[in-house]
Motif scaffolding. Structure first.
Motif, PDB file in Angstrom:
ATOM      1  N   MET A  68       0.856  -1.161  -0.170  1.00 31.03           N
ATOM      2  CA  MET A  68       0.064   0.236   0.021  1.00 31.03           C
ATOM      3  C   MET A  68       0.817   1.263   0.088  1.00 31.03           C
ATOM      4  O   MET A  68       2.088   1.185   0.503  1.00 31.03           O
ATOM      5  CB  MET A  68      -0.867  -0.034   1.297  1.00 31.03           C
TER       6      MET A  68
ATOM      7  N   THR B  36       1.903   5.229   0.673  1.00 30.54           N
ATOM      8  CA  THR B  36       1.610   5.943   2.041  1.00 30.54           C
ATOM      9  C   THR B  36       1.879   7.334   1.755  1.00 30.54           C
ATOM     10  O   THR B  36       2.404   8.351   2.272  1.00 30.54           O
ATOM     11  CB  THR B  36       2.948   5.783   3.063  1.00 30.54           C
ATOM     12  N   ARG B  37       1.199   8.041   0.624  1.00 31.46           N
ATOM     13  CA  ARG B  37       1.208   9.205   0.251  1.00 31.46           C
ATOM     14  C   ARG B  37       0.317   9.891   1.353  1.00 31.46           C
ATOM     15  O   ARG B  37      -1.166   9.628   1.608  1.00 31.46           O
ATOM     16  CB  ARG B  37       0.500   9.492  -1.131  1.00 31.46           C
TER      17      ARG B  37
ATOM     18  N   VAL C 112      -1.836  13.237   2.682  1.00 29.36           N
ATOM     19  CA  VAL C 112      -2.594  14.069   1.848  1.00 29.36           C
ATOM     20  C   VAL C 112      -2.694  15.518   2.380  1.00 29.36           C
ATOM     21  O   VAL C 112      -3.272  16.525   1.890  1.00 29.36           O
ATOM     22  CB  VAL C 112      -4.090  13.562   1.939  1.00 29.36           C
TER      23      VAL C 112
ATOM     24  N   ARG D 296       9.045  15.964   5.805  1.00 26.91           N
ATOM     25  CA  ARG D 296       9.267  14.465   6.526  1.00 26.91           C
ATOM     26  C   ARG D 296      10.112  13.929   5.509  1.00 26.91           C
ATOM     27  O   ARG D 296      10.982  13.107   6.135  1.00 26.91           O
ATOM     28  CB  ARG D 296       7.774  13.755   6.330  1.00 26.91           C
ATOM     29  N   TRP D 297      10.268  14.250   4.170  1.00 25.69           N
ATOM     30  CA  TRP D 297      11.156  13.546   3.560  1.00 25.69           C
ATOM     31  C   TRP D 297      12.734  14.135   3.722  1.00 25.69           C
ATOM     32  O   TRP D 297      13.460  13.232   3.844  1.00 25.69           O
ATOM     33  CB  TRP D 297      10.802  14.138   2.069  1.00 25.69           C
TER      34      TRP D 297
ATOM     35  N   TYR E  15      13.433  15.034   6.600  1.00 21.65           N
ATOM     36  CA  TYR E  15      13.790  14.476   7.739  1.00 21.65           C
ATOM     37  C   TYR E  15      14.332  12.916   7.617  1.00 21.65           C
ATOM     38  O   TYR E  15      15.227  12.638   8.199  1.00 21.65           O
ATOM     39  CB  TYR E  15      12.650  14.592   8.912  1.00 21.65           C
ATOM     40  N   ARG E  16      13.763  12.507   6.750  1.00 20.35           N
ATOM     41  CA  ARG E  16      13.933  10.886   6.585  1.00 20.35           C
ATOM     42  C   ARG E  16      15.083  11.005   5.994  1.00 20.35           C
ATOM     43  O   ARG E  16      15.756   9.808   6.222  1.00 20.35           O
ATOM     44  CB  ARG E  16      12.680  10.375   5.952  1.00 20.35           C
ATOM     45  N   ALA E  17      15.341  11.673   4.837  1.00 23.10           N
ATOM     46  CA  ALA E  17      16.458  11.679   4.274  1.00 23.10           C
ATOM     47  C   ALA E  17      17.729  11.844   5.173  1.00 23.10           C
ATOM     48  O   ALA E  17      18.764  11.026   5.245  1.00 23.10           O
ATOM     49  CB  ALA E  17      16.630  12.700   3.045  1.00 23.10           C
TER      50      ALA E  17
ATOM     51  N   GLY F 152      17.598  11.365   8.457  1.00 22.46           N
ATOM     52  CA  GLY F 152      17.945  10.305   9.454  1.00 22.46           C
ATOM     53  C   GLY F 152      18.292   9.007   8.575  1.00 22.46           C
ATOM     54  O   GLY F 152      19.298   8.058   9.175  1.00 22.46           O
ATOM     55  N   GLY F 153      17.836   8.976   7.445  1.00 29.66           N
ATOM     56  CA  GLY F 153      18.454   7.717   6.795  1.00 29.66           C
ATOM     57  C   GLY F 153      19.619   7.734   6.347  1.00 29.66           C
ATOM     58  O   GLY F 153      20.467   6.942   6.402  1.00 29.66           O
TER      59      GLY F 153
END
Lengths: 280, 280
Positions: B1, B3-4, B6, B14-15, B17-19, B21-22
């Protein structure tokens, strides 16, 4: 661990079908890229080239090596368990709860990621050591002293490894749609039930990946361990510690030990390959 | 599924942050091994061109045992005063680790070891010039908490149950000397930790994490009242000779010889004597 298709967990993914690179790579990019690759791969190749293959079986079957490896595996697993029990709820708190100072809290949680491990070890000593802020009280009330014990190793490893898990799980939670939980709560589930029955299964792959990363980090932990738990064979001497000491007296043994750790690291990467190189 | 999300502006945040973090995860996790004490790689010294000892210049790099830290630092300052234009740079550590880095090609001018055995590693590898000279000797002493609350009077007292003791690892000179003294006293002692060098063993006492450790007289002196020293007769059986030698691949050979001459001179011996070393 099979990567569940399309689920993200906190790393930007390489999209499948990356732009065609064959259409000419500019030289100013290619050269440093290749140099960087060589720089990363060469030391590992050297380890394999200079490995004492002939005496390797003897090296690896020695009692000391097994003692260290066993201790490493046990403590890393225990540290991961501690990180899971404490880290998943903490990640949920950071991702879902709204309260003032959340950003500061996140910064504090991730601090051990960037803190030099030796500093972490010193800080642990000052907090939980026999003369530490809390440790003194632990000692007088329960007669518990953590330094120089196997439990101390677990504490040091958990301290260093837990942020990995927290960040990883938090990223997954943020990416997961909160509406499912909301739906569950409107249908009468308590928040905890919703977490347990809806959220947790949804973010399970992220939790698993975080746990593997934390485990690998705990396995390789050196600085905080030797500072906080000291070095005693069979009790606190983990693999990285014995590699370091073996290097001073028996380099061949150190290389053999390093190979074991390298093999474990490769196994971990292989297990995570779907996450690093997600192909949707 | 998928996870876009809305919501409007959150995905970008978030991206990022995730970048971040990743990226942090990827970098830190894959370099999982954290070295405990960084190997101070010495700076390449610009070789002095002066042939007479009067006009020395450039950097002289001295690899010296951890126990020499205070006295050699003082002598280094003296040397720089006597020969303007020179700079003495030190690398203090466990003698074994230093010997290992010299035999693997670290650019050093002088090696001062805490035991003939570690010096032998270097001479066997043909990395030293001439025969090493013993310039001081060092005797063991028990370091215990300020005011000696545990009433430690003899080496045998260390074997009392409930007493936490740190020793140096057998690989480093202070550890092998301690073993020698224990053997001479026909004692069996199980420490809580085998520390990597003598300063580590001392620090654990200073932090009150252990009740006592077996270190050198010079270390107790250097701790300046933060620990109490207890002499014991068996230490006579395990007096360590400290050899010093110029190295074959010394980038600054003249300055190396001059520094060794200073160490052996009456002035150098006085500084070392004040630090608690015995005459050779």
């Amino acid at each position: 661990m099979s990567g569940s298709k399309g689920r993200r967990w906190g790393t930007p993914r390489l999209r499948a079908g990356t732009p065609r690179l064959r259409a000419g790579v500019p030289l100013p990019l290619l050269l440093p890229a290749l140099a960087g690759l060589v720089f990363l791969v060469l030391p590992l190749v050297a380890l394999l080239v200079r490995a004492p293959w002939r005496s390797l079986p003897d090296q690896l079957t020695s009692v000391a090596v097994w003692q260290a490896l066993r201790l490493s595996l046990i403590t890393a697993t225990a540290a991961t368990a501690v990180a899971l029990v404490l880290g998943v709820p903490l990640a949920w708190l950071l991702a879902r709860a709204r309260f003032p100072g959340r950003r500061l809290l996140r910064a504090l949680v991730t601090l051990p990621l960037v803190l030099p491990p030796v500093v972490g070890g010193v800080a642990l000593l000052l907090a939980l050591g026999r003369n530490g802020i809390v440790g003194r009280w632990l000692d007088s009330a329960f007669g518990v002293t953590l330094p120089f014990t196997t439990a101390g190793v677990v504490v040091a490893e958990a301290f260093v490894a837990m942020p990995f898990l927290v960040i990883s799980v938090e990223g997954t939670l943020r990416a997961a749609d909160p509406r499912y939980e909301e739906a569950a709560t409107t249908l009468g589930a308590s928040r905890f039930t919703a977490f347990r029955r809806v959220t947790l299964p949804m973010v399970a792959p992220g939790v698993a990946a975080g746990a593997v990363l934390a485990w690998a980090r705990a396995l390789g932990e050196f600085g905080a361990t030797i500072t906080f738990a000291g070095n005693f064979p069979g009790r606190t001497q983990t693999m990285p510690l014995s590699v370091y000491l073996a290097l001073q007296s028996d380099p061949a043994a150190a290389i053999a030990l390093s190979l074991v750790l390298l093999a474990v690291s490769i196994a971990v990467l292989a297990g995570l390959r779907d996450r690093w190189m997600a192909a949707s | 599924m998928t996870t876009r999300s809305v919501t409007g502006s959150r995905p970008r945040v978030r991206w990022t942050y995730r970048a971040v973090g990743g990226f942090a995860l990827a970098v830190v996790a894959l370099t999982a091994c954290s070295s405990g004490d960084s190997d101070d790689s010495s700076k390449k010294s610009s070789s002095g061109s002066g042939s007479s000892s009067e006009n020395l210049s450039g950097t002289v790099t001295v690899f010296a045992a951890a126990s020499l830290k205070e006295s050699f630092t003082a002598l280094g300052k003296t040397f720089e005063k006597e020969h303007p234009g020179t700079k003495v740079s030190f690398n203090f550590g466990g003698s074994d680790a230093l010997a290992a880095s010299i035999t693997s090609g670290a650019p050093a001018d002088v090696f001062a070891a805490a035991s003939p055995k570690t010096m032998k590693t270097v001479t066997d590898a043909k990395d030293a010039k001439g025969t090493p000279a013993t310039f001081v000797r060092n005797q063991l002493e028990i370091a215990t908490l300020q005011g000696n609350p545990k009433k430690i009077k003899t080496l045998k007292d260390l074997t009392r149950s409930g007493l936490k003791v740190a020793l140096c690892a057998k690989e480093v000179p202070c550890g092998s000397a301690a073993q020698k003294a224990l053997t001479a006293a026909k004692l069996k002692l199980t420490p809580v930790s085998y520390e990597q060098d003598v300063k580590g063993a001392l620090t654990k006492v200073q932090l009150k994490e252990v009740d006592a450790s077996v270190v050198y007289k010079t270390d107790v002196k250097a701790a300046g009242g933060k620990v109490a020293g207890v002499e014991f007769p068996e230490s006579k059986q395990a007096i360590n000779d400290y050899p010093i030698a110029p190295l074959k691949n010394a980038p600054n050979a003249e300055a190396a010889t001059a520094f060794i001459d200073l160490v052996k001179s009456a002035q150098g011996q006085k500084v070392l004597g004040q630090a608690g070393f015995l005459k050779p």
